[in-house]
Design a protein around this motif. Structure first.
Motif, mmCIF file in Angstrom:
data_model
loop_
_atom_site.group_PDB
_atom_site.id
_atom_site.type_symbol
_atom_site.label_atom_id
_atom_site.label_comp_id
_atom_site.label_asym_id
_atom_site.label_seq_id
_atom_site.Cartn_x
_atom_site.Cartn_y
_atom_site.Cartn_z
ATOM 1 N N ASP A 1 -6.992 9.422 86.258
ATOM 2 C CA ASP A 1 -7.516 8.499 87.264
ATOM 3 C C ASP A 1 -8.639 9.138 88.084
ATOM 4 N N ALA A 2 -8.490 10.412 88.401
ATOM 5 C CA ALA A 2 -9.529 11.107 89.155
ATOM 6 C C ALA A 2 -10.819 11.192 88.347
ATOM 7 N N MET A 3 -10.688 11.494 87.075
ATOM 8 C CA MET A 3 -11.884 11.609 86.236
ATOM 9 C C MET A 3 -12.558 10.255 86.053
ATOM 10 N N LYS A 4 -11.774 9.205 85.948
ATOM 11 C CA LYS A 4 -12.358 7.868 85.820
ATOM 12 C C LYS A 4 -13.164 7.520 87.071
ATOM 13 N N ALA B 1 -17.902 11.537 77.947
ATOM 14 C CA ALA B 1 -17.927 11.329 79.397
ATOM 15 C C ALA B 1 -19.315 10.903 79.873
ATOM 16 N N GLU B 2 -20.350 11.496 79.319
ATOM 17 C CA GLU B 2 -21.698 11.126 79.742
ATOM 18 C C GLU B 2 -22.043 9.716 79.294
ATOM 19 N N LEU B 3 -21.580 9.333 78.120
ATOM 20 C CA LEU B 3 -21.820 7.973 77.645
ATOM 21 C C LEU B 3 -21.174 6.959 78.586
ATOM 22 N N PHE B 4 -19.950 7.258 79.029
ATOM 23 C CA PHE B 4 -19.265 6.355 79.955
ATOM 24 C C PHE B 4 -20.001 6.314 81.286
ATOM 25 N N TYR B 5 -20.402 7.481 81.791
ATOM 26 C CA TYR B 5 -21.101 7.563 83.072
ATOM 27 C C TYR B 5 -22.392 6.747 83.038
ATOM 28 N N ASN B 6 -23.111 6.800 81.935
ATOM 29 C CA ASN B 6 -24.388 6.091 81.810
ATOM 30 C C ASN B 6 -24.234 4.632 81.398
ATOM 31 N N GLY B 7 -22.984 4.182 81.210
ATOM 32 C CA GLY B 7 -22.744 2.793 80.862
ATOM 33 C C GLY B 7 -22.978 2.463 79.404
ATOM 34 N N GLU B 8 -23.091 3.482 78.565
ATOM 35 C CA GLU B 8 -23.329 3.235 77.143
ATOM 36 C C GLU B 8 -22.038 2.878 76.410
ATOM 37 N N ILE B 9 -20.892 3.261 76.985
ATOM 38 C CA ILE B 9 -19.598 2.769 76.523
ATOM 39 C C ILE B 9 -18.824 2.322 77.760
ATOM 40 N N SER B 10 -17.938 1.365 77.611
ATOM 41 C CA SER B 10 -17.203 0.846 78.763
ATOM 42 C C SER B 10 -15.702 1.093 78.668
ATOM 43 N N ASP B 11 -15.233 1.532 77.517
ATOM 44 C CA ASP B 11 -13.804 1.764 77.304
ATOM 45 C C ASP B 11 -13.472 3.217 77.657
ATOM 46 N N PHE B 12 -12.782 3.417 78.779
ATOM 47 C CA PHE B 12 -12.471 4.777 79.213
ATOM 48 C C PHE B 12 -11.516 5.482 78.254
ATOM 49 N N GLU B 13 -10.831 4.710 77.410
ATOM 50 C CA GLU B 13 -9.942 5.314 76.417
ATOM 51 C C GLU B 13 -10.708 6.206 75.446
ATOM 52 N N GLN B 14 -12.011 5.989 75.337
ATOM 53 C CA GLN B 14 -12.830 6.806 74.442
ATOM 54 C C GLN B 14 -13.249 8.138 75.068
ATOM 55 N N VAL B 15 -13.007 8.288 76.361
ATOM 56 C CA VAL B 15 -13.358 9.519 77.063
ATOM 57 C C VAL B 15 -12.265 10.558 76.824
ATOM 58 N N GLY B 16 -12.659 11.806 76.687
ATOM 59 C CA GLY B 16 -11.732 12.860 76.286
ATOM 60 C C GLY B 16 -10.828 13.395 77.358
ATOM 61 N N VAL B 17 -10.141 12.537 78.076
ATOM 62 C CA VAL B 17 -9.096 12.970 79.013
ATOM 63 C C VAL B 17 -7.963 11.957 78.932
ATOM 64 N N LYS B 18 -6.752 12.448 78.610
ATOM 65 C CA LYS B 18 -5.632 11.542 78.366
ATOM 66 C C LYS B 18 -4.325 12.125 78.888
ATOM 67 N N TYR C 1 -7.393 17.393 77.386
ATOM 68 C CA TYR C 1 -8.844 17.243 77.444
ATOM 69 C C TYR C 1 -9.408 17.482 76.054
ATOM 70 N N THR C 2 -10.280 16.591 75.609
ATOM 71 C CA THR C 2 -11.038 16.803 74.375
ATOM 72 C C THR C 2 -12.501 17.003 74.761
ATOM 73 N N LEU C 3 -13.087 18.087 74.273
ATOM 74 C CA LEU C 3 -14.434 18.453 74.675
ATOM 75 C C LEU C 3 -15.470 18.016 73.653
ATOM 76 N N GLU C 4 -16.700 17.904 74.097
ATOM 77 C CA GLU C 4 -17.801 17.556 73.197
ATOM 78 C C GLU C 4 -18.052 18.667 72.192
ATOM 79 N N LYS C 5 -17.865 19.894 72.631
ATOM 80 C CA LYS C 5 -18.126 21.066 71.797
ATOM 81 C C LYS C 5 -17.264 22.203 72.324
ATOM 82 N N PRO C 6 -17.032 23.231 71.542
ATOM 83 C CA PRO C 6 -16.249 24.365 72.036
ATOM 84 C C PRO C 6 -16.879 24.921 73.315
#
Length: 627
Positions: free
Chosen positions: A135-138, A160-177, A186-191
């Motif tokens: 919830d905090a990250m959202k 996360a950047e895609l969500f922040y910029n409005g390029e995706i709207s489904d927070f379920e796709q962001v790497g924090v669950k 946490y799932t990261l974009e890269k190591p």
């Protein structure tokens, strides 16, 4: 003098309700022992800590702020997944254990059970669970919230950047669950090898989603519209009057909270008043400014109360503004034309006498704080070689940029190139924070020193006193300056952290606006160099080398004039600096957890002995932890 006495009387009245009382001044108490002998007992030191401050906070909403004074308070109210001990070794906090996948992309944390969120009056609100981090990250990644640390989170978390910029709207796709109630993933974009070191920064703090929805925009506006799961609760918040923190009785680790009350009294003259109030026993901490160091050093009683401060990893530098937003009377367009000339910038770069400036803060040992790079020495190393000694950066790290002949040479070139384009002398608006007497003195030193060297027919430095409350917002972030002393603290253990303020989404008005640096992809040279370094995540040697070259270029083009590292100076304090959590990054160092109020301040001899002991113990602790 009358003004000083009046201010002192006002402050004494404020302190009357929160002094330490007779317990601090009691004589030893004699008690008969069972054997018949008399035993003398010394009363325990009252664990209350009082300070005076001059700059008021605007919020304690840690999900949006990037201001040290604000998140430093929040660090005592909200715990993080991990923390650092007094040697800088990561320790379990809200997470009891964690692991990372073989590919370095998925980090899993098991949360401590039974940790409570409580309200300002200590009433239980909810249990801290994995969903709180989601919830905090959202909230942070909602661009309408304008979180000043969102970029730190979205540069590492998947999508996360895609969500922040409005390029995706489904927070379920962001790497924090929240995998379950007590398992966070946490799932990261890269190591990201340094990911663990990021977790004590505010953008990775938890927050209860239900509560955020309940209070809405009021969250963090005061101590009432706030939830606490950390060591302290803000019992009283009276802006420009006082703040009172009390130990959280529901805290999961309360046996390690020794200071039971922390009292902060507001006074706009705090920097001036604090030393005298400390001598009277009315406050427990005072920074001793350079203007009175000699007096204290020559007085045996006062000398026994002061000690040096450790230098830190905040970097200080002078910024030249490429997007001036100051009043027309200071000729912002004229400044903009001048600052876009490389020779003009280099004349400043070589004209600033950092040692003369530093003498305003460190009259006895200025060299220990002077820094020639943005990234400080001893922050990170590569196989034993300090980062600042890599590649082209070593030349700058090992060379004092102050050079009178070069400064004049670049001045002459600039005047020739700008003839007919720029009005001389160029007005140089240089604000300073009036909450610091040393900063005020330093501004005058720099004005006189640089004008004397470069000539008043070339520049006219205009020093502009600004109040401490709101300084960051009203001056730096608003672009209301031409030339300004700035600072930046690291957020994680990687050179990338010192590039964060200089990117287009950063907090400074450059360098992407500088003319003549745009490359084929539409980005400037420095940004492309930094992005190349950021993209290298597997070869750490190459990664560090690329960052070092980017920093060397940045300094060489005089976009910034490195000046100093933080810390240093002298203080009188009833806290032992070697008991506090230690970390160059994140918020751990702002916490009072683990500290005790001493009977009297530590002196220099005691400090030096404790420092030697601490350094030895830290080396052993880091070795044992495999660092």
């Amino acid at each position: 003098m009358k003004r000083f006495l009046a201010l002192t009387l006002v402050l004494l009245m404020l302190l009357a309700g929160c002094t330490k009382g007779n317990q601090e001044t009691q004589t030893n108490v004699e008690k008969p022992a069972e054997s018949g002998e008399t035993v003398v007992e010394t009363p325990a030191v009252v664990q209350e800590y009082t300070t005076v401050y001059s700059g008021e906070i605007a919020t304690i909403n840690y999900l949006v702020t990037a201001t040290t004074a604000e998140f430093g308070l929040a660090a005592n109210f909200v715990d993080t997944l991990i923390d650092y001990d007094r040697y800088g070794v990561p320790q379990p906090s809200l997470a009891t254990n964690w692991n990372v996948s073989d590919d370095g992309l998925v980090w899993t944390f098991k949360l401590r059970e039974g940790v409570k969120w409580v309200t300002h009056d200590g009433k239980e609100y909810a249990e801290v669970v994995a969903q709180d981090f989601v919830d905090a990250m959202k909230y942070i990644l909602d661009s309408t919230k304008e979180s000043q640390t969102a970029n730190i989170a979205y540069q590492v978390i998947k999508n996360a950047e895609l969500f922040y910029n409005g390029e995706i709207s489904d927070f379920e796709q962001v790497g924090v669950k929240a995998i379950d109630k007590y398992t966070l993933e946490y799932t990261l974009e890269k190591p990201t090898p340094y990911f663990l070191s990021m977790l004590t920064y505010v953008c990775f703090f938890p927050a209860n989603g239900q509560y955020l929805a309940e209070v809405g925009e009021k969250f963090g506006t005061d101590n009432v519209n706030f939830l606490y799961n950390g060591a302290y609760i803000m019992e009283t918040f009276e802006p420009q009057n006082r703040r009172v923190l009390v130990a959280n009785e529901n805290y999961w680790d309360k046996e390690n909270i020794h200071i039971k009350k922390i009292i902060s009294i507001y006074n706009k003259e705090a920097a001036t008043l604090a030393p005298e109030l400390l001598l009277r026993g009315e406050v427990d901490y005072a920074s001793i400014p350079s203007s009175i160091i000699d007096e204290w050093m020559k007085d045996s009683k006062k000398k026994d109360m002061i000690r040096p401060n450790r230098t830190g990893f905040y970097t200080y530098f002078y910024a030249l503004n490429f997007d001036p937003q100051f009043p027309a009377e200071y000729e912002p367009e004229n400044w903009k034309k001048a600052v876009n000339n490389l020779n003009f910038r280099k004349s400043f770069f070589h004209a600033l006498d950092r040692k003369a400036a530093m003498l305003t803060a460190e009259p006895y040992d200025p060299e220990k704080r002077i820094s020639n790079t943005i990234t400080p020495k001893n922050f990170v190393d590569l196989d034993g070689v300090d980062y600042t000694q890599l590649g082209s950066l070593a030349k700058f790290a090992n060379t004092d940029s102050f050079n009178e002949s070069l400064a004049k040479e670049y001045r002459d070139k600039a005047m020739e190139e700008l003839k007919g384009k720029v009005n001389f002398p160029v007005k140089v608006l240089m604000p300073y924070n009036t909450g610091s007497t040393e900063w005020a003195n330093r501004a005058q030193v720099i004005e006189q020193q640089m004008e004397n060297l470069l000539g008043t027919d070339y520049i006219d430095i205009i020093i502009d006193p600004k109040p401490p409350t709101g300084f960051l917002k009203e001056v730096r972030r608003s672009g209301n300056y031409a030339f300004l002393e700035c600072n930046w603290g690291p957020d994680y253990a990687d050179p990338e952290t010192y590039t964060d303020p200089f990117t287009p989404s950063g907090t400074y008005n450059w360098p992407h606006l500088a003319e003549g640096y745009k490359e084929a992809n539409g980005k400037n040279t420095y940004e492309n160099m930094v992005n190349a370094a950021i993209a290298e995540v597997l070869d750490i040697e190459l990664r560090y080398a690329l960052f070092a070259e980017a920093e060397a270029f940045f300094i060489d083009q005089a976009f910034v004039i490195p000046y100093a590292v933080g810390g240093g100076g002298y203080s009188a304090s009833r806290l032992n600096p070697f008991e506090s959590p230690y970390s160059p990054f994140g918020v751990s160092a702002e916490r009072f957890k683990g500290q005790k109020v001493m009977e009297k301040p530590m002196n220099t001899e005691q400090y030096e002995a404790e420092l030697i002991k601490w350094e030895k113990e830290r080396a052993e602790a880091l070795k044992a932890a495999g660092k």
